[in-house]
Scaffold this motif. Structure first.
Motif, PDB file in Angstrom:
ATOM      1  N   SER A  85       0.829  -1.196   0.000  1.00  0.00           N
ATOM      2  CA  SER A  85       0.000   0.000   0.000  1.00  0.00           C
ATOM      3  C   SER A  85       0.870   1.254   0.000  1.00  0.00           C
ATOM      4  O   SER A  85       1.864   1.337   0.708  1.00  0.00           O
ATOM      5  N   ASP A  86       0.504   2.235  -0.854  1.00  0.00           N
ATOM      6  CA  ASP A  86       1.242   3.511  -0.789  1.00  0.00           C
ATOM      7  C   ASP A  86       0.290   4.611  -0.335  1.00  0.00           C
ATOM      8  O   ASP A  86       0.527   5.786  -0.556  1.00  0.00           O
ATOM      9  N   ARG A  87      -0.820   4.185   0.266  1.00  0.00           N
ATOM     10  CA  ARG A  87      -1.770   5.188   0.719  1.00  0.00           C
ATOM     11  C   ARG A  87      -1.179   5.968   1.902  1.00  0.00           C
ATOM     12  O   ARG A  87      -0.440   5.407   2.720  1.00  0.00           O
TER      13      ARG A  87
END
Lengths: 409, 213
Positions: free
Chosen positions: A96-98
């Motif tokens: 995840s790069d959130r």
């Protein structure tokens, strides 16, 4: 015709119209795979640039904002196509790069093995993969090219090549399906979720199902405790009171004492009935004695809907038998309650790996897998990695399929 | 004597009513849920409340809570709690709610009609009655310091904790009341308990000690 239908590797000796159409379809897909050579190469080179320029100039960071999402888009298309050809879902499993600021995202991407696998795929698609996918297209189209040249251009050479290209068609016929399949498999290997991520996901699922199972067991235990408290225990206490009072009255008022004793005797019968009910709810004795087939047989005898049973299973581990039994009981209870069925049937078999049971009825259909009863069943089976499928079009018939993996060790 | 009865199961409500009435105790109100019990406990024409621990709506400990709440408002309101389980904790909550006039019995005891009626009268008279099972649980939890007591003294202690008077203990063990007096003095000395005048205060002291408070 479905362009992306799964590849069937049948016996390729009989040349049929279907076979030809199918191979033409695969050749078209192969051409698409080959065409992906250009964007792949471009993105591969741009990714290299990002890696080189990123730390030095910061341009790489900006470039990455374009290159990585573009790569993700391209690989997503490949995943979808290869997945459909293999009839399975290929999951990317990006980290995840959130929550990361836009400028920090490239750093996240750099640390994500899934993105590196994408990068590897780009090179494959621009080299070996390209050659491999071009082959079926070439085998099919080269003879056509010679034909056109033989007609339009002068020179015997074309005609000679055209005559010599018969084997190309034979080769095309035989190698196109395996080649396209090999390409799809290679893409699955490169773009699919890594073993670790898959296991992590599985652990997550197991954790959820375990929590649900625990909740479910706790609720069951509470229910049993309540049943005992409100049923057998209360009745036995009341018997004690009546008998005690009768004892007190036996000399002064024998008639009243006799009436109390009669009441007490009737109450003991109810108390035993209660206990039987509770025991049945915990683990039906017939299940312990006769196994799944016998227990389900016994269950259907008491149903108002005529039910046929055809179950061929050996004795399985008690927890599996119990889960399957209660699942079937719940399904049949639903049938009786909601289906307005004229008849129902239960079939079951065990192939050494999985227990499969189908509960069906000819009722009005419209059963909802998300209904509370069936969710309970699904949850029971979840604990064993089991599955539940409900097929219930409006107007029926309803089929509920239960599957539980289980090995007899 | 007039009683309020709270029991959610009709079968047992009828049985208890019969038994109480057979002992000349008038059941002026028989309720089956906690809110009605709370209302009934505000009546000032009752001598005792006989209460089931579990009542609707939530079937946890409403009966017990209603009783302890009522006793906070009316200290010394006699309450006899009936339960299907031995739960020393419930007994403790009840004992903590004031000066005696409490009882905690298993429903099984009701079958011994005369003993049950005696217990009702004892609680109504301000005494303390605990189920032998509860006492046994308390005694076993505090077994270590009890090693100092002789077997006979432990027997006496157990009976005392159940809320019996010296006379009753003497009758039970078939000895003189004087002998029991001697035993109790020894027990109090060995357990460092303050000497207490009346039976009930003595029982409470023993229970407090058993409870480890």
């Amino acid at each position: 015709m479905d362009l992306l239908a799964p590849i069937r590797l049948g016996r390729p000796y009989a040349v049929t119209a279907d076979g030809i159409v199918d191979r033409l379809r695969l050749t078209l897909i192969s051409a698409g795979y080959a065409a992906s050579f250009l964007p792949s190469l471009a993105l591969a080179i741009l990714t290299m640039l990002c890696l080189v320029l990123g730390p030095a100039l910061g341009i790489g960071v900006l470039l990455a904002q374009l290159v990585f999402p573009a790569t993700a888009g391209l690989t997503a298309a490949h995943r979808r196509i290869s997945g459909q050809l293999l009839d399975e879902e290929i999951v990317a499993g990006y980290a995840s790069d959130r929550g990361a600021p836009v400028l920090v995202r490239p750093l996240r991407w750099m640390r994500d093995p899934a993105r590196w696998r994408n990068f590897g795929f780009l090179w494959f698609s621009a080299s070996g993969g390209f050659a491999m996918s071009l082959l079926p297209v070439a085998l099919l189209t080269l003879p056509l090219t010679w034909l056109i040249l033989a007609i339009t251009a002068s020179g015997w050479i074309w005609l000679f090549l055209l005559v010599g290209s018969g084997p190309a068609y034979v080769a095309w016929w035989f190698i196109t399906p395996p080649l396209v399949r090999a390409r799809a498999l290679a893409e699955r290997g490169m773009l699919g979720n890594s073993r670790v991520a898959e296991l992590e996901e599985r652990v997550e699922r197991v954790r959820e199902s375990r929590a649900e199972t625990l909740d479910h067991s706790a609720a069951e235990v509470r229910r049993i405790e309540r049943d005992l408290h409100d049923g057998a225990q209360a009745r036995i206490a009341s018997v004690g009171m009546n008998v005690g009072l009768a004892e007190k009255l036996v000399h002064t008022d024998p008639a009243a004492a006799a009436a109390l004793l009669r009441e007490a005797r009737e109450t003991t019968i109810d108390a035993l009935e209660d206990l039987r009910g509770v025991v049945r709810g915990i683990h039906p004795p017939v299940l312990a004695d006769k196994g799944l087939a016998g227990a389900i047989e016994a269950l259907t005898l008491a149903l108002p809907v005529p039910t046929s049973v055809a179950i061929q299973v050996p004795r399985l581990p008690a927890p599996v038998e119990s889960a399957a039994y209660f699942a079937v009981a719940e399904c049949l209870a639903n049938t009786v309650k909601h289906a307005r069925a004229g008849r129902a049937w239960v079939t079951g078999r065990y192939d050494g790996e999985r227990l499969r049971i189908t509960v069906g009825d000819d009722g009005r259909g419209g059963a909802d897998a998300a209904g509370s009863g069936l969710t309970g069943v699904a949850r029971r089976l979840d604990a064993f990695d089991g599955d539940l499928h409900v097929l219930s079009p409006a107007g029926g018939p309803t089929l509920v399929e239960l599957e539980v993996p289980c090995r007899i060790s | 004597m007039r009683a309020v009865l709270a029991e959610d199961q009709a079968l047992l409500r009828v049985g208890l009513t019969r038994i109480l009435e057979s002992g000349g105790i008038e059941v002026v109100e028989a309720v089956d849920n906690a809110p009605s019990l709370a209302r009934a406990l505000t009546r000032d024409d009752i001598d005792i409340a006989v209460v089931d621990v579990r009542l609707p709506p939530t079937f946890s400990t409403e009966g017990l809570e209603a009783a302890t709440t009522a006793r906070r408002a009316r200290p010394g309101l006699p309450v006899l709690v009936l339960s299907q389980w031995v739960e020393p904790l419930y007994a403790r909550d009840l004992l903590a709610s004031g000066e005696g006039a409490v009882g905690y019995l298993l429903k099984d005891r009701v079958a011994d009609v005369d003993a049950f009626l005696a217990a009702v009268r004892q609680v109504a008279g301000g005494g303390t009655v605990l189920d032998p099972e509860v006492v046994a649980a308390l005694v076993s939890a505090r077994s270590r310091p009890l090693d100092r007591l002789t077997d006979r003294e432990r027997e006496v202690l157990t009976l005392m904790a159940e809320g019996r008077t010296n006379a009753a203990i003497a009758a039970r063990l078939v000895v003189t009341e004087k002998a029991i007096g001697k035993h109790t003095n020894n027990i109090f000395a060995k357990l460092d308990l303050p000497p207490a005048a009346d039976d009930n205060r003595r029982v409470l002291a023993v229970l407090a000690w058993l409870d480890g408070r």
